[in-house]
Design an enzyme around this catalytic site. Structure first.
Site, PDB file in Angstrom:
ATOM      1  N   GLY A   1     -38.033 -15.516  55.635  1.00 52.33           N
ATOM      2  CA  GLY A   1     -38.972 -16.464  55.033  1.00 52.33           C
ATOM      3  C   GLY A   1     -39.898 -17.129  56.034  1.00 52.33           C
TER       4      GLY A   1
ATOM      5  N   ASN B   1     -42.870 -16.178  56.760  1.00 52.34           N
ATOM      6  CA  ASN B   1     -44.193 -16.270  56.116  1.00 52.34           C
ATOM      7  C   ASN B   1     -44.222 -17.382  55.076  1.00 52.34           C
ATOM      8  OD1 ASN B   1     -46.297 -14.129  56.959  1.00 52.34           O
ATOM      9  ND2 ASN B   1     -44.355 -12.991  56.927  1.00 52.34           N
TER      10      ASN B   1
ATOM     11  N   ASN C   1     -49.227  -9.549  47.224  1.00 53.27           N
ATOM     12  CA  ASN C   1     -48.132  -9.072  48.073  1.00 53.27           C
ATOM     13  C   ASN C   1     -48.622  -8.928  49.513  1.00 53.27           C
ATOM     14  OD1 ASN C   1     -45.548  -7.883  48.730  1.00 53.27           O
ATOM     15  ND2 ASN C   1     -46.564  -5.881  48.717  1.00 53.27           N
TER      16      ASN C   1
ATOM     17  N   HIS D   1     -47.908  -6.765  52.893  1.00 53.78           N
ATOM     18  CA  HIS D   1     -47.251  -5.536  53.332  1.00 53.78           C
ATOM     19  C   HIS D   1     -47.495  -5.321  54.830  1.00 53.78           C
ATOM     20  CE1 HIS D   1     -45.303  -1.708  52.710  1.00 53.78           C
ATOM     21  NE2 HIS D   1     -46.181  -1.200  53.561  1.00 53.78           N
TER      22      HIS D   1
HETATM   23  C1  GAR Z   1     -42.967  -9.353  56.554  1.00 51.44           C
HETATM   24  O1  GAR Z   1     -43.311  -8.642  57.708  1.00 51.44           O
HETATM   25  C2  GAR Z   1     -43.585  -8.696  55.336  1.00 51.44           C
HETATM   26  O2  GAR Z   1     -44.800  -8.061  55.595  1.00 51.44           O
HETATM   27  C3  GAR Z   1     -42.536  -7.686  54.963  1.00 51.44           C
HETATM   28  O3  GAR Z   1     -41.313  -8.330  55.184  1.00 51.44           O
HETATM   29  C4  GAR Z   1     -41.460  -9.236  56.278  1.00 51.44           C
HETATM   30  C5  GAR Z   1     -40.841 -10.554  55.881  1.00 51.44           C
HETATM   31  O4  GAR Z   1     -40.773 -11.449  56.971  1.00 51.44           O
HETATM   32  N1  GAR Z   1     -42.701  -7.274  53.583  1.00 51.44           N
HETATM   33  C6  GAR Z   1     -42.470  -6.050  53.153  1.00 51.44           C
HETATM   34  O5  GAR Z   1     -42.050  -5.166  53.875  1.00 51.44           O
HETATM   35  C7  GAR Z   1     -42.744  -5.829  51.672  1.00 51.44           C
HETATM   36  N2  GAR Z   1     -42.867  -4.423  51.380  1.00 51.44           N
HETATM   37  P1  GAR Z   1     -40.427 -12.977  56.738  1.00 51.44           P
HETATM   38  O6  GAR Z   1     -39.227 -13.042  55.784  1.00 51.44           O
HETATM   39  O7  GAR Z   1     -40.087 -13.524  58.067  1.00 51.44           O
HETATM   40  O8  GAR Z   1     -41.648 -13.619  56.120  1.00 51.44           O
END
Ligand code: GAR
Length: 189
Positions: free
Chosen positions: A13, A15, A103, A105
């Site tokens: 989390g 982001n 979303n 990605h």
């Molecule tokens: C992020 O890098 C995001 O782009 C990716 O998961 C990570 C979450 O990081 N999302 C995907 O791969 C979706 N297909 P976080 O939990 O530290 O924000």
């Protein structure tokens, strides 16, 4: 009028945290809830520390009996942000909130998208394929995995020495820089 954001997240989390921090000085934008499918996820702790309601849900509640959808409808968000959320969004959500779900990605779609392509799996494939650049994509969500209209892409280099960890942290920096701004732009339109 207050604009409401709901965040979906499955893991750390970081982001979600950046979005929370970005909008703190803007009382007209509120993160009204974090929805999480993983009871072990660190994002739950973040929500608690930030006093944001966090709803941990099961697959049945998400996919079968539409309880999660009903709860989101009650919250009536202006925008739903998938920030590191790893389940496919059911069609019922998309028809209820057309153009209101985005979303994040960690690759330059359409490359490295689709089922199984998330988080470190993406970076591993990028390194194994000797790509010289990669990046992030922020896009609207439609019925096909990773195929909705693109709002923003940003690139970075892949170095020969890169590991999954070094690449992941470069990608996260790009995400932190761009995701809150894209959300802000949508809400200000
Ligand atoms: C992020 O890098 C995001 O782009 C990716 O998961 C990570 C979450 O990081 N999302 C995907 O791969 C979706 N297909 P976080 O939990 O530290 O924000």
């Amino acid at each position: 009028m207050i604009q409401k954001i709901v965040i979906f997240a499955s893991g750390n989390g970081s982001n979600a945290q950046r979005i929370i921090d970005f909008f703190k000085p803007q009382p007209k934008v509120q993160i009204v809830a974090i929805f999480c499918n993983n009871p072990e996820a660190y994002v739950i702790k973040r929500a608690k520390l930030e006093n944001i309601p966090c709803r941990i849900f099961s697959r049945t509640e998400f996919n079968d009996n539409q309880i999660v959808l009903q709860e989101i409808k009650t919250l009536n968000p202006d925008l739903i942000v998938l920030a590191g959320f790893l389940w496919l969004i059911p069609k019922s959500f998309i028809s209820e909130f057309p153009k209101q779900i985005i979303n994040l990605h960690p690759a330059l779609l359409p490359k490295y998208g689709g089922k199984g392509m998330y988080g470190s799996n993406v970076h591993k494939s990028v390194i194994e394929n000797h790509e010289t650049e990669t990046g992030i994509t922020i896009h609207y969500v439609n019925e096909d995995y990773d195929k909705g209209n693109i709002l923003l892409q940003a690139k970075c280099k892949v170095n020969k020495e890169d590991t999954i960890e070094t690449l992941s942290s470069r990608i996260h920096e790009l995400e932190y820089e761009h995701l809150p701004k894209v959300i802000d732009k949508i809400l200000s339109a």
